[in-house]
Design a protein around this motif. Structure first.
Motif, short mmCIF file in Angstrom:
data_model
loop_
_atom_site.label_atom_id
_atom_site.label_comp_id
_atom_site.label_asym_id
_atom_site.label_seq_id
_atom_site.Cartn_x
_atom_site.Cartn_y
_atom_site.Cartn_z
N TYR A 198 0.86 -1.18 0.00
CA TYR A 198 0.00 0.00 0.00
C TYR A 198 0.89 1.23 0.00
O TYR A 198 1.64 1.46 0.94
CB TYR A 198 -0.88 -0.04 1.26
CG TYR A 198 -2.06 0.90 1.32
CD1 TYR A 198 -2.11 2.08 0.59
CD2 TYR A 198 -3.14 0.60 2.14
CE1 TYR A 198 -3.20 2.92 0.67
CE2 TYR A 198 -4.24 1.44 2.23
CZ TYR A 198 -4.26 2.61 1.50
OH TYR A 198 -5.34 3.45 1.60
N SER A 370 -5.53 -1.35 0.15
CA SER A 370 -5.68 -0.01 -0.44
C SER A 370 -7.03 0.11 -1.14
O SER A 370 -7.46 1.21 -1.46
CB SER A 370 -4.54 0.27 -1.41
OG SER A 370 -4.50 -0.75 -2.39
N ASP A 377 -9.63 5.53 4.40
CA ASP A 377 -10.04 6.63 5.28
C ASP A 377 -8.90 7.03 6.22
O ASP A 377 -8.73 8.21 6.52
CB ASP A 377 -11.30 6.26 6.08
CG ASP A 377 -12.57 6.44 5.25
OD1 ASP A 377 -12.58 7.32 4.35
OD2 ASP A 377 -13.54 5.71 5.49
N GLU A 380 -6.49 8.95 4.02
CA GLU A 380 -7.02 10.27 3.69
C GLU A 380 -6.70 11.28 4.81
O GLU A 380 -6.27 12.41 4.52
CB GLU A 380 -8.53 10.19 3.46
CG GLU A 380 -9.21 11.53 3.20
CD GLU A 380 -8.77 12.20 1.90
OE1 GLU A 380 -8.32 11.49 0.98
OE2 GLU A 380 -8.86 13.43 1.83
N SER B 75 -17.25 9.93 5.52
CA SER B 75 -16.11 9.14 5.09
C SER B 75 -15.18 10.07 4.32
O SER B 75 -15.47 10.47 3.19
CB SER B 75 -16.56 7.98 4.20
OG SER B 75 -15.43 7.35 3.64
N ALA B 76 -14.08 10.45 4.97
CA ALA B 76 -13.21 11.49 4.40
C ALA B 76 -12.72 11.13 3.00
O ALA B 76 -12.60 11.99 2.13
CB ALA B 76 -12.04 11.74 5.34
N SER B 77 -12.43 9.84 2.78
CA SER B 77 -11.88 9.45 1.48
C SER B 77 -12.92 9.53 0.37
O SER B 77 -12.57 9.48 -0.81
CB SER B 77 -11.29 8.04 1.55
OG SER B 77 -12.31 7.09 1.77
N LYS B 78 -14.20 9.63 0.75
CA LYS B 78 -15.26 9.70 -0.27
C LYS B 78 -15.69 11.14 -0.54
O LYS B 78 -16.62 11.38 -1.29
CB LYS B 78 -16.49 8.89 0.16
CG LYS B 78 -16.22 7.53 0.78
CD LYS B 78 -15.63 6.55 -0.18
CE LYS B 78 -15.44 5.18 0.44
NZ LYS B 78 -14.74 5.15 1.74
N GLU B 79 -15.04 12.09 0.13
CA GLU B 79 -15.40 13.48 -0.13
C GLU B 79 -14.90 13.94 -1.50
O GLU B 79 -15.35 14.94 -2.03
CB GLU B 79 -14.84 14.39 0.97
CG GLU B 79 -15.62 14.24 2.27
CD GLU B 79 -15.02 15.07 3.40
OE1 GLU B 79 -14.33 16.07 3.11
OE2 GLU B 79 -15.25 14.71 4.56
N TRP B 80 -13.95 13.21 -2.03
CA TRP B 80 -13.43 13.53 -3.36
C TRP B 80 -14.30 12.84 -4.41
O TRP B 80 -14.64 11.68 -4.24
CB TRP B 80 -12.01 13.02 -3.50
CG TRP B 80 -11.07 13.59 -2.49
CD1 TRP B 80 -10.83 13.12 -1.24
CD2 TRP B 80 -10.26 14.75 -2.64
NE1 TRP B 80 -9.91 13.90 -0.60
CE2 TRP B 80 -9.54 14.92 -1.43
CE3 TRP B 80 -10.06 15.66 -3.68
CZ2 TRP B 80 -8.63 15.96 -1.24
CZ3 TRP B 80 -9.15 16.69 -3.48
CH2 TRP B 80 -8.45 16.84 -2.28
N ARG B 115 -9.09 12.31 -6.29
CA ARG B 115 -8.18 13.11 -5.47
C ARG B 115 -7.20 13.91 -6.34
O ARG B 115 -6.00 13.87 -6.14
CB ARG B 115 -7.42 12.22 -4.49
CG ARG B 115 -7.42 12.83 -3.09
CD ARG B 115 -6.51 12.10 -2.14
NE ARG B 115 -6.51 12.70 -0.82
CZ ARG B 115 -5.93 13.87 -0.53
NH1 ARG B 115 -5.29 14.54 -1.45
NH2 ARG B 115 -6.01 14.36 0.70
N SER B 154 -4.58 4.33 -2.56
CA SER B 154 -5.97 4.23 -2.10
C SER B 154 -6.93 4.27 -3.28
O SER B 154 -6.80 5.11 -4.17
CB SER B 154 -6.33 5.42 -1.20
OG SER B 154 -5.73 5.29 0.05
N MET B 155 -7.90 3.36 -3.29
CA MET B 155 -8.95 3.40 -4.30
C MET B 155 -10.26 3.02 -3.64
O MET B 155 -10.32 2.07 -2.88
CB MET B 155 -8.60 2.47 -5.47
CG MET B 155 -9.53 2.53 -6.64
SD MET B 155 -10.16 4.17 -7.06
CE MET B 155 -8.67 5.08 -7.41
#
Lengths: 440, 159
Positions: A198, A370, A377, A380, B75-80, B115, B154-155
């Motif tokens: 990752y 990943s 999260d 991020e 979900s912070a990673s989904k804000e993009w 992102r 990350s994906m």
């Protein structure tokens, strides 16, 4: 390597309750970390089970750049050698793992080296006659890393001749490595089921800080916990019983009180773990066939004792973090000030049914992939910090939680599970490594 | 099923890909059978999703959890925003599974915008399709990246 940062300046970047943002942003600080932390600490290289046969090798980097190779020789000893030809410096093996049947052979001029790194043969050697070249000089061999030791199959190496022996360095945190292995009915573990790699686009220290930061899971992982809990609640009980996901995901949403109860324990050299009496892994079902094998091997009382020591994450600062109760590990490898790679490896408990490895792999996939719903999260928020710290609003990152309340015992420091004890522990070590005082 | 129509199968795969492009996980999931699964191995030629690690191996239950997580506001990673463009090629009807599902393979290139970064994923897909009247449902989708062993970023979406 000369450095532009003075000892006093480095020391001033870490205060009792705050850290300077240069720790995350400054490439010069990063280079110094590679030299002083990664260049002195015992770094996890691999597990002996990754090189089961003579000539088997496994390659990695011991710092952000220095390539090494772990190899088993014909006498069954495991070595960690610099992956560098003694002639012109070319890397001898490039693949991540493999077997060199007889000897390492350089792809450039054909110099060969024994599995212990000793120079075997230089082609057309007469050209060196009377030139002062001495083939027995170790500088022409594949040199061993300064110190190499293994504990219950876990191979560590250090570039420092001054580092204390591995057991001393591991200190009381060794209990977690023992617990991981003791959870095998045969008392041994082996790497199984491959690796996930990752890439993280941020400073390497963020993941170490996050391991026992128990104030983050209920925030960062709220979405996956709610998604899982809400949906699982609509499923028939019989459908849920069979699913390990139902015991793995929801505990990430545990309350502050529950995490506080788990406690954090810190050690010299920056190691720490959370849990012990309990952790977010404590309520996993015990598979009857596994329990039977454990009781047969250890007896009822010792088996209960092994289960009862239940930790969440253990950090062996700076390169290795393990989950004894889950049987997986993550290996950290920095690349640049804002980039590192994490490798997740899973372990088979020798003598345990296959379902145990399958649960470990399920955990690794759910939490550490990943492409998962947990790792991205975490990543991020690390990136948000990496980017936000560029702001000049403040030069400092704070970690005051429960400051002044740590209980200092002879060989360890203990405190509440939601304290910043883990931060204090690792940054004390950071400062000692970085000022060159760590092994004095 | 007699004489499966390759044209029809291609149209089905394109439809599936376009649902991921949007992405519309709700509709996409509906293409799978109740016992359907999605697998992205972590090793070239991986034969086993249970005794070896994978990037993704999910059934309908996990797909539903992922769908709910995907649209969760916290979900912070989904804000993009995430947007994809799938290109499928070399679609071939291979054979049938023991249970009679059609095995279809194809190559894919997926460009993903996520992102502030445009990424390329490439590889092969294997679909096990259940014929249902004039339509199909997916019993199993396997996605083999050309670089499954590489360090991945990350994906947050299925490919």
């Amino acid at each position: 390597m000369t450095t532009l940062i003075s000892k006093e300046e480095v020391a001033s970047l870490v205060r009792p309750t705050r850290l300077h943002k240069r720790l995350y942003l400054d490439p010069d600080v990063f280079e110094l970390e590679m030299e002083r932390i990664w260049g002195q600490a015992w770094i996890f290289i691999g597990h002996e089970s990754q090189v089961p046969n003579p000539g088997d090798f496994f390659t990695t980097n011991i710092t952000h750049k220095i390539p090494v190779v772990m190899v088993r020789d014909k006498g069954d000893s495991v070595h960690v050698l610099h992956n560098r030809c003694g002639h012109k410096g070319a890397k001898l093996v490039e693949s991540r793992q493999g077997n060199v049947r007889g000897a390492f052979r350089c792809p450039y001029h054909g110099w060969t080296f024994r599995h212990d790194g000793g120079l075997l043969k230089v082609p057309n050697e007469s050209g060196y006659d009377s030139t002062g070249f001495d083939s027995s000089d170790p500088c022409y061999s594949m040199q061993s890393v300064a110190q190499v030791e293994s504990y219950r199959g876990f191979v560590f190496a250090t570039l420092s001749a001054e580092a204390p022996d591995l057991k001393t360095w591991l200190g009381g945190a060794i209990d977690c490595l023992d617990n991981l292995c003791d959870r095998a009915p045969e008392g041994e573990v082996e790497v199984a089921g491959g690796v996930l790699r990752y890439e993280h686009q941020c400073n390497w220290k963020f993941i170490l800080e996050n391991l026992n930061d128990t104030m983050h899971p209920m925030v960062v992982h709220q979405s996956v916990v709610q998604a899982a809990e809400d949906y699982i609640a609509t499923l028939p009980e019989s459908a849920v019983e069979q699913r390990s996901e139902a015991e793995i995901i929801p505990p990430f949403g545990s309350s502050y009180e529950k995490f506080e109860d788990s406690g954090i324990t810190g050690f010299r050299y920056g190691h720490h773990y959370d849990g012990g009496k309990t952790s977010i892994h404590a309520d996993y079902k015990v598979l009857p066939a596994y329990h039977d094998a454990m009781v047969k091997a250890y007896g009822e009382e010792r088996t209960r004792e092994i289960y009862a020591f239940n930790t969440h994450n253990t950090l062996y600062y700076p390169s290795l973090t393990i989950k004894s109760a889950v049987q997986n590990i993550r290996v950290v490898r920095p690349i640049a000030v804002d980039r590192f790679v994490v490798e997740t490896w899973s372990f088979r408990l020798k003598g345990a049914p296959d379902e145990m490895l399958q649960r470990t792999l399920l955990y690794s996939r759910l939490i550490n992939s990943s492409f998962g719903m947990v790792g991205p999260d975490d990543h991020e928020v690390y990136r948000r910090a990496q980017e936000g710290l560029e702001s000049n609003a403040s030069e400092w990152v704070e970690f005051h939680r429960q400051y002044g309340r740590d209980q200092v015992l002879e060989d360890r420091v203990i405190g509440g599970g939601t304290s910043d004890l883990d931060m204090r522990t690792q940054y004390k070590a950071w400062q000692e490594y970085m000022t060159g005082e760590v092994f004095q | 099923m007699s004489n499966p129509d390759l044209k029809q199968i291609e149209q089905f795969l394109y439809r599936e890909a376009s649902l991921l492009d949007q992405p519309d996980l709700d509709q996409w999931m509906q293409l799978f059978t109740e016992d359907g699964s999605y697998w992205m191995p972590a090793m070239e030629g991986q034969s086993d999703p249970l005794n070896h690690i994978s990037h993704i191996y999910e059934d309908r239950v996990m797909m539903e959890i992922r769908r709910r997580n995907f649209v969760h506001p916290r979900s912070a990673s989904k804000e993009w925003p995430v947007r994809c463009s799938h290109l499928l090629g070399n679609i071939q009807l291979q054979n049938q599974t023991d249970s009679g599902d059609l095995v279809v393979t194809c190559n894919f290139h997926v460009i993903v915008w996520y992102r502030e970064e445009q990424r390329v994923y490439a590889g092969t897909c294997e679909h096990h399709l259940l014929a249902e009247g004039d339509d199909y449902r997916i019993r199993h989708k396997r996605v083999d990246l050309i670089n499954p062993e590489a360090a991945q970023r990350s994906m947050v979406i299925y490919l």
